[in-house]
Design an enzyme around this catalytic site. Structure first.
Site, mmCIF file in Angstrom:
data_model
loop_
_atom_site.group_PDB
_atom_site.id
_atom_site.type_symbol
_atom_site.label_atom_id
_atom_site.label_comp_id
_atom_site.label_asym_id
_atom_site.label_seq_id
_atom_site.Cartn_x
_atom_site.Cartn_y
_atom_site.Cartn_z
ATOM 1 N N HIS A 1 0.769 -1.212 0.015
ATOM 2 C CA HIS A 1 -0.084 0.022 -0.025
ATOM 3 C C HIS A 1 1.027 1.485 0.074
ATOM 4 O O HIS A 1 0.411 2.357 -0.021
ATOM 5 C CB HIS A 1 -1.143 -0.039 1.158
ATOM 6 C CG HIS A 1 -0.420 0.221 2.423
ATOM 7 N ND1 HIS A 1 0.355 -0.968 3.092
ATOM 8 C CD2 HIS A 1 -0.273 1.240 3.505
ATOM 9 C CE1 HIS A 1 0.660 -0.337 4.363
ATOM 10 N NE2 HIS A 1 0.504 0.861 4.317
HETATM 11 N N1 UDP Z 1 -4.179 -6.143 8.236
HETATM 12 C C1 UDP Z 1 -5.282 -6.648 8.390
HETATM 13 N N2 UDP Z 1 -6.088 -6.971 7.123
HETATM 14 C C2 UDP Z 1 -5.381 -6.545 5.935
HETATM 15 C C3 UDP Z 1 -4.053 -6.342 5.789
HETATM 16 C C4 UDP Z 1 -3.215 -6.007 7.256
HETATM 17 O O1 UDP Z 1 -6.085 -6.654 9.497
HETATM 18 O O2 UDP Z 1 -5.747 -6.972 4.751
HETATM 19 C C5 UDP Z 1 -3.543 -5.842 9.674
HETATM 20 C C6 UDP Z 1 -2.170 -6.457 9.937
HETATM 21 O O3 UDP Z 1 -2.343 -7.519 10.816
HETATM 22 C C7 UDP Z 1 -1.314 -5.187 10.674
HETATM 23 C C8 UDP Z 1 -2.036 -3.882 10.234
HETATM 24 O O4 UDP Z 1 -2.964 -4.276 9.598
HETATM 25 O O5 UDP Z 1 -1.807 -5.243 12.104
HETATM 26 C C9 UDP Z 1 -0.895 -3.327 9.273
HETATM 27 O O6 UDP Z 1 -1.709 -2.320 8.740
HETATM 28 P P1 UDP Z 1 -1.013 -1.654 7.397
HETATM 29 O O7 UDP Z 1 -0.293 -2.681 6.727
HETATM 30 O O8 UDP Z 1 -2.210 -1.038 6.606
HETATM 31 O O9 UDP Z 1 -0.110 -0.356 8.076
HETATM 32 P P2 UDP Z 1 1.246 -0.245 8.421
HETATM 33 O O10 UDP Z 1 1.482 -1.048 9.584
HETATM 34 O O11 UDP Z 1 1.970 -0.415 7.241
HETATM 35 O O12 UDP Z 1 1.387 1.397 9.261
#
Ligand code: UDP
Length: 384
Positions: free
Chosen positions: A200
């Site tokens: 993303h």
């Molecule tokens: N996650 C989720 N469903 C998905 C993809 C990710 O629940 O389809 C969860 C994952 O387990 C983690 C969090 O979302 O806890 C990560 O979010 P994201 O990748 O959007 O954000 P980042 O961590 O990069 O800020």
């Protein structure tokens, strides 16, 4: 304060730990980012959070527009609620906007997940992290590298508390609540026989050439290992614009999945390919080999303790690394210090001791006070 998907995993254990005290009465503010979109699977219900006390209802828009709207909404909410402290988590626009709104009202800010640095200031998240850490009075870090980053930026150690990782509190909380085998059956996969993909970050999905190459690399990996790809709406939109049809590959496109489903799928995967921050951490604890499709990480501890590897965006490098990891999947991993499911409790212990009406000898100060950014700070405390 919550806004984006990962905020809920960070806020939930804090909310629960605060509710269990006599001194801290949490008010949950949802800024509304993601709230109406496909990504707002019911994280609130999955994490057994109550409905937020305040919904700002801010929708999609440019980053500057969102920041401005959230600042205005937060100011109004803060003037109504009048908290003694605002707790912000992570590194999204809501985090920065809430911290700015609080600072303008002289409400102290606590930043949970402070000190992480990718050293890539083209990432909006890196700019948010740096600015929020400047504004915060309490900086709760997940790892020693974060303490060092804050010290190098002249932030007094009196404000820095190494508490561990709240994201892992949620992971430990959800693991016993999963029906992992049933979830995998529902998605048509068997443990150890598939990989998981998430993308993303703008640097990966907003550049058609880079995205096309990444999809090509993933399709090649999928020749050896079927890949499940729960797609962030941003990635789905961009892939659609490219006109690439994933049905011709071993990649199975899915809508974003709920947290419990995602953890169940991650726990059973033989490989994860991602540009997410939180998933690098979860893969470390779940001992799943992780290829991070970026040139840097603000979470180097996942490389030090876990099976995370930075593979960038070059297709050949990604495919080679994936094949190597599938041939030799075993890895020595361990949980980084403080990633033990009790980080939120440590944060709440600090805040409860500092809450109005409580006398503390070592409450951090901003500006005046005894601590000065020019002092060489003592090492941050590791709280146990
Ligand atoms: N996650 C989720 N469903 C998905 C993809 C990710 O629940 O389809 C969860 C994952 O387990 C983690 C969090 O979302 O806890 C990560 O979010 P994201 O990748 O959007 O954000 P980042 O961590 O990069 O800020």
């Amino acid at each position: 304060m919550c806004g984006a998907r990962p905020d809920f995993m960070k806020a939930a254990p804090l909310y629960r730990a605060m509710r269990a005290t006599d001194t801290l009465d949490p008010v949950l503010i949802h800024t509304g980012r993601h709230f109406d979109s496909a990504i707002s699977e019911d994280f609130i219900a999955a994490l057994e959070l109550p409905e937020p006390d305040v919904h700002l209802g801010i929708g999609q828009g440019s980053q500057a527009w969102q920041l401005a709207e959230i600042i205005k909404g937060m100011e109004k909410a803060l003037l109504e609620v009048r908290p003694w402290l605002t707790v912000v988590v992570g590194d999204v626009s809501s985090t920065l906007a809430a911290a700015l709104a609080s600072a303008t009202l002289d409400i102290p800010v606590a930043h949970v997940e402070a000190g992480l640095r990718s050293r890539d200031e083209t990432m909006p998240e890196e700019r948010n992290r740096m600015l929020v850490d400047r504004l915060a009075t309490y900086l709760f870090t997940p790892s020693a590298d974060a303490d060092e980053n804050l010290s190098a930026e002249g932030i007094p150690a009196s404000r820095v508390f190494n508490v561990g990782n709240v994201m892992i509190d949620s992971l430990d909380w959800v693991l016993p609540r999963l029906s992992a085998a049933a979830t995998r059956a529902r998605f048509g996969v068997a443990a150890g026989r598939y990989g998981l993909v998430t993308l993303h970050r703008p640097a990966n999905v907003d550049h058609p050439g880079a995205l096309r190459r990444l999809i090509g690399a993933l399709a090649e990996v999928a020749d050896d290992l079927p890949l499940l790809f729960p797609m962030h709406p941003r990635a789905r939109r961009r892939i659609h614009e490219l006109g690439v049809d994933l049905d011709d590959t071993g990649i199975k496109a899915l809508p974003p999945v709920g947290y419990t489903d995602f953890v169940a799928l991650l726990a059973g995967a033989s490989l994860v390919l991602t540009d997410s921050g939180g998933i690098q951490e979860e893969a470390t604890v779940l001992r799943v080999p992780c290829l991070t499709l970026r040139d840097n990480t603000e979470r180097p501890v996942t490389i030090l303790y876990g099976g995370n590897e930075l593979v960038g965006r070059d297709p050949e490098r990604i495919v080679t690394a994936a094949r190597r990891r599938l041939r030799a999947p075993s890895m020595e991993t361990g949980r980084p210090p403080g990633w033990d499911g009790r980080a939120a409790q440590r944060i709440v212990d600090v805040l409860a001791a500092a809450a109005p009406g409580t006398t503390v000898e070592t409450a951090p100060t901003r500006g005046g006070g005894t601590h000065d950014a020019s002092d060489r700070p003592p090492p941050a405390r590791m709280l146990r």
